[in-house]
Design an enzyme around this catalytic site. Structure first.
Site, mmCIF file in Angstrom:
data_model
loop_
_atom_site.group_PDB
_atom_site.id
_atom_site.type_symbol
_atom_site.label_atom_id
_atom_site.label_comp_id
_atom_site.label_asym_id
_atom_site.label_seq_id
_atom_site.Cartn_x
_atom_site.Cartn_y
_atom_site.Cartn_z
ATOM 1 N N GLU A 81 0.849 -1.187 0.000
ATOM 2 C CA GLU A 81 0.000 0.000 0.000
ATOM 3 C C GLU A 81 0.890 1.245 0.000
ATOM 4 O O GLU A 81 1.941 1.266 0.652
ATOM 5 C CB GLU A 81 -0.885 -0.013 1.252
ATOM 6 C CG GLU A 81 -1.822 1.177 1.357
ATOM 7 C CD GLU A 81 -2.585 1.203 2.668
ATOM 8 O OE1 GLU A 81 -3.667 1.809 2.700
ATOM 9 O OE2 GLU A 81 -2.090 0.636 3.660
ATOM 10 N N LYS A 180 -10.462 0.795 -1.115
ATOM 11 C CA LYS A 180 -10.349 0.535 0.331
ATOM 12 C C LYS A 180 -11.579 1.066 1.073
ATOM 13 O O LYS A 180 -11.951 2.233 0.922
ATOM 14 C CB LYS A 180 -9.075 1.184 0.868
ATOM 15 C CG LYS A 180 -8.779 0.881 2.336
ATOM 16 C CD LYS A 180 -7.457 1.513 2.737
ATOM 17 C CE LYS A 180 -7.103 1.249 4.193
ATOM 18 N NZ LYS A 180 -5.828 1.913 4.557
ATOM 19 N N CYS A 213 -4.827 -3.143 4.251
ATOM 20 C CA CYS A 213 -4.402 -2.623 5.558
ATOM 21 C C CYS A 213 -5.496 -2.678 6.635
ATOM 22 O O CYS A 213 -5.846 -3.747 7.091
ATOM 23 C CB CYS A 213 -3.850 -1.210 5.390
ATOM 24 S SG CYS A 213 -2.663 -0.754 6.691
#
Length: 478
Positions: A81, A180, A213
Site C-alpha cells: 500500500e 479501500k 491494511c
C-alpha cells in the site's frame, strides 16, 4: 501457409495446456516489502509531470523485484500500500498522482491498448510489467472519479478519490480493482466507497480476494471474502505501523490467516523511522516465509510455494447429520491427514489433522452447527467438531459413540465464532478425558500437544451465543 495438421496439433496442445493449468495444486507466491521513495513535502502541490517522476522512481524499484520474482517462478507478486507515491497527502496534493481506473469488466490490457481510456501511465507501466514477465502483479495506487451535484454525497471539489488496489494478470489485463473501505484515520486525502467491495478473481492456481491494511480489523469485506465467498488466498497490500504487543504486522497477519483458514500474502512498506516493516506469505497452518527488520533500510523480496486450494474443499461433498436434535453440516475426513473446512451460516470450521493410522472400518467427520437448539430448552449454539461416526454409514454420523480405535498424531481445530464463550472438548475412547494433552492457543485454535494417548471419540469447540437466546421463559420447551 501453415499445414492443417500443424494447426490441429497446436490446437490440441493448447487444450491440453489449458487443462493442465486448471490442475495446479500449488503455486509460487511473492511479496515485496518496499522502502518507498517519498515526496519532499506532501503539503505542497506538484505538477502531474513531477508526480509521475516520483512514481516512476518507485516503479523502477518494483520492476526489479517483479523481474526477480518471475525469474524464481512466481505466479503472482504483491507490492505494498502507498508503494508508488507514499502517504500523508492532502486531497489537493494527492490529486496529480491519481488516475481514472476503469472497471475491470471493460476487458482492458493497458500495455497493448494504451490510448483506450484517459491517460494512464501508471496503469500502462504496471500492465507491461505483468505482461512482459508473465506474472500477476498486485499494486496499490489512487483512483479518481468525477461526480456532480446530482449526487448528494459528491465532495465539494467534484470528485471521489479512492485508495485502490489493482491486479493485472500474466497477459497484462486488468482483472481486479478494489477501493479501500476502512480508511485509516490519517487518510484524509481519500474517500471511502458507498459500499464495501467484495472483490474476487479466479486463476488456474486458485481463487483470490483482496483488501487493504485497516480492512483486516473489520468484518466487511475481510471476513466475507474468507468465510462466505471462500477464496483460497487473500492479497493484502499494507502500510502497517507495528504496534506491540498484539498488532505487530507479522504477528497479526499470520494469526488472521490461521484463524480464517486461508493463504495470506502481505506486502508491507518499509520505513524504520515509522516502525513499518513485516511482510509475509502465510498459510492456514503457519507462516511459509516472513520478513521483519528494523535495522536495514532496503526492501526485501519473499518467494515461496503455497497450496492452491485452501478452502476449495469447504462444503464440497458435505452432508447433513443430527447431533442431539441439531442439524449439523458434515464433511468426511477421507484421508489420514490433511486440512478440511465446513461452513454453516456465519460459522466456518477449519481442521488440520494427522491420524496415526486410519482404520478402514472407522469414519471421522468435521461438523459445524450455527443455530438455535430447540429441544429440552432453547439456546443458541455455534459448534465446530471432529467426531467419530457410529458406523461406516455416513447417516450414522452424529449418533452417540463410546468406543474408537483411531489415534491422532496431531489436530488443530478453529472456527469463525461470533461469541467469545467457546468451550474446548476432547473425549477419548471409553468416554475418557485427556488431561494435559491439548490446549487452546491465543488465536482460538484447539490443538493437540502430543499424539493422543487413546483413540479419539470427539474434539469440539462448543460455543454459546447467549445474546441470541430467546427471552427467558418459565420452563423449557417440551
Amino acid at each position: 501457409a501453415v499445414p492443417l495438421g500443424l494447426v490441429g496439433a497446436s490446437a490440441v496442445l493448447l487444450v491440453l495446456s489449458a487443462l493442465g493449468a486448471c490442475a495446479l495444486d500449488t503455486y509460487v507466491a511473492a511479496v515485496y516489502e518496499h522502502n518507498v521513495i517519498l515526496s519532499e513535502d506532501t503539503e505542497v502541490p506538484v505538477s502531474p509531470e513531477e508526480a509521475l517522476m516520483l512514481m516512476e522512481k518507485n516503479i523502477a524499484i518494483l520492476e526489479v523485484a517483479i523481474k526477480e520474482a518471475a525469474r524464481q517462478g512466481a505466479h503472482i507478486i504483491v507490492t505494498p500500500e502507498d508503494g508508488i507515491y507514499g502517504w500523508a497527502f492532502t486531497r489537493e496534493t494527492i490529486y496529480p498522482y491519481l488516475e481514472d481506473i476503469p472497471d475491470p469488466q471493460v476487458d482492458w490490457i493497458p500495455c497493448a491498448d494504451p490510448g483506450r481510456f484517459a491517460p494512464s501511465p501508471v496503469l500502462e507501466r504496471l500492465s507491461c510489467l505483468a505482461r512482459n514477465n508473465s506474472i500477476y502483479v498486485v499494486a496499490n495506487m489512487g483512483d479518481k472519479k468525477a461526480c456532480n451535484s446530482s449526487d448528494p454525497k459528491c465532495p465539494s471539489d467534484g470528485r471521489y478519490q479512492y485508495n485502490t488496489n489493482v491486479v493485472f494478470d500474466s497477459e497484462g489485463k486488468l482483472v481486479a480493482r478494489y477501493h479501500k473501505y476502512n480508511l485509516f484515520v490519517t487518510e484524509k486525502q481519500f474517500n471511502y466507497p458507498k459500499d464495501p467491495g467484495f472483490v474476487t478473481f479466479n486463476t488456474s492456481f486458485g481463487s483470490f480476494g483482496i483488501f487493504t491494511c485497516a480492512d483486516i480489523l473489520y468484518h466487511d469485506p475481510a471476513v466475507v471474502l474468507a468465510s462466505r465467498l471462500q477464496v483460497d488466498t487473500i492479497l493484502f497490500p499494507t502500510a502497517w505501523v507495528n504496534t506491540l504487543p498484539l498488532l505487530s504486522a507479522v504477528q497479526f497477519h499470520s494469526a488472521w490467516a490461521m484463524g480464517m483458514g486461508v493463504n495470506f500474502l502481505s506486502a508491507n512498506t518499509h520505513n524504520c523511522t515509522l516502525e513499518m516493516t513485516g511482510s509475509g506469505i502465510y498459510a492456514p497452518d503457519g507462516p511459509r516465509a516472513y520478513y521483519y527488520n528494523t535495522e536495514m533500510d532496503n526492501g526485501h523480496l519473499l518467494v515461496t510455494e503455497l497450496s492452491s486450494h485452501q478452502t476449495a474443499s469447504i462444503n464440497k461433498h458435505s452432508f447433513n447429520g443430527v447431533v442431539y436434535h441439531d442439524l449439523f453440516s458434515f464433511v468426511e475426513l477421507t484421508e489420514s491427514k490433511g486440512h478440511r473446512a465446513i461452513c454453516q451460516q456465519d460459522l466456518c470450521c477449519h481442521l488440520s489433522y494427522k491420524m496415526v493410522k486410519k482404520h478402514q472400518d472407522e469414519i471421522y467427520v468435521l461438523g459445524a452447527f450455527d443455530g438455535l437448539h430447540v429441544v429440552e430448552g432453547e439456546y443458541y449454539l455455534q459448534v465446530c467438531t471432529l467426531l467419530k461416526c457410529l458406523s461406516t454409514n455416513l447417516s450414522s454420523c452424529g449418533q452417540p459413540v463410546e468406543m474408537a480405535q483411531t489415534k491422532f498424531e496431531m489436530f488443530s481445530l478453529s472456527g469463525t465464532f461470533g461469541t467469545s464463550y467457546v468451550f474446548p472438548e476432547v473425549l477419548y475412547s471409553g468416554v475418557q478425558l485427556a488431561p494435559g494433552e491439548f490446549e487452546v492457543l491465543t488465536d482460538g485454535r484447539l490443538i493437540s500437544r502430543t499424539t493422543t494417548s487413546k483413540p479419539v471419540l470427539s474434539v469440539a469447540l462448543f460455543g454459546r451465543w447467549y445474546e441470541k437466546d430467546p427471552p427467558h421463559t418459565a420452563q423449557a420447551s417440551p
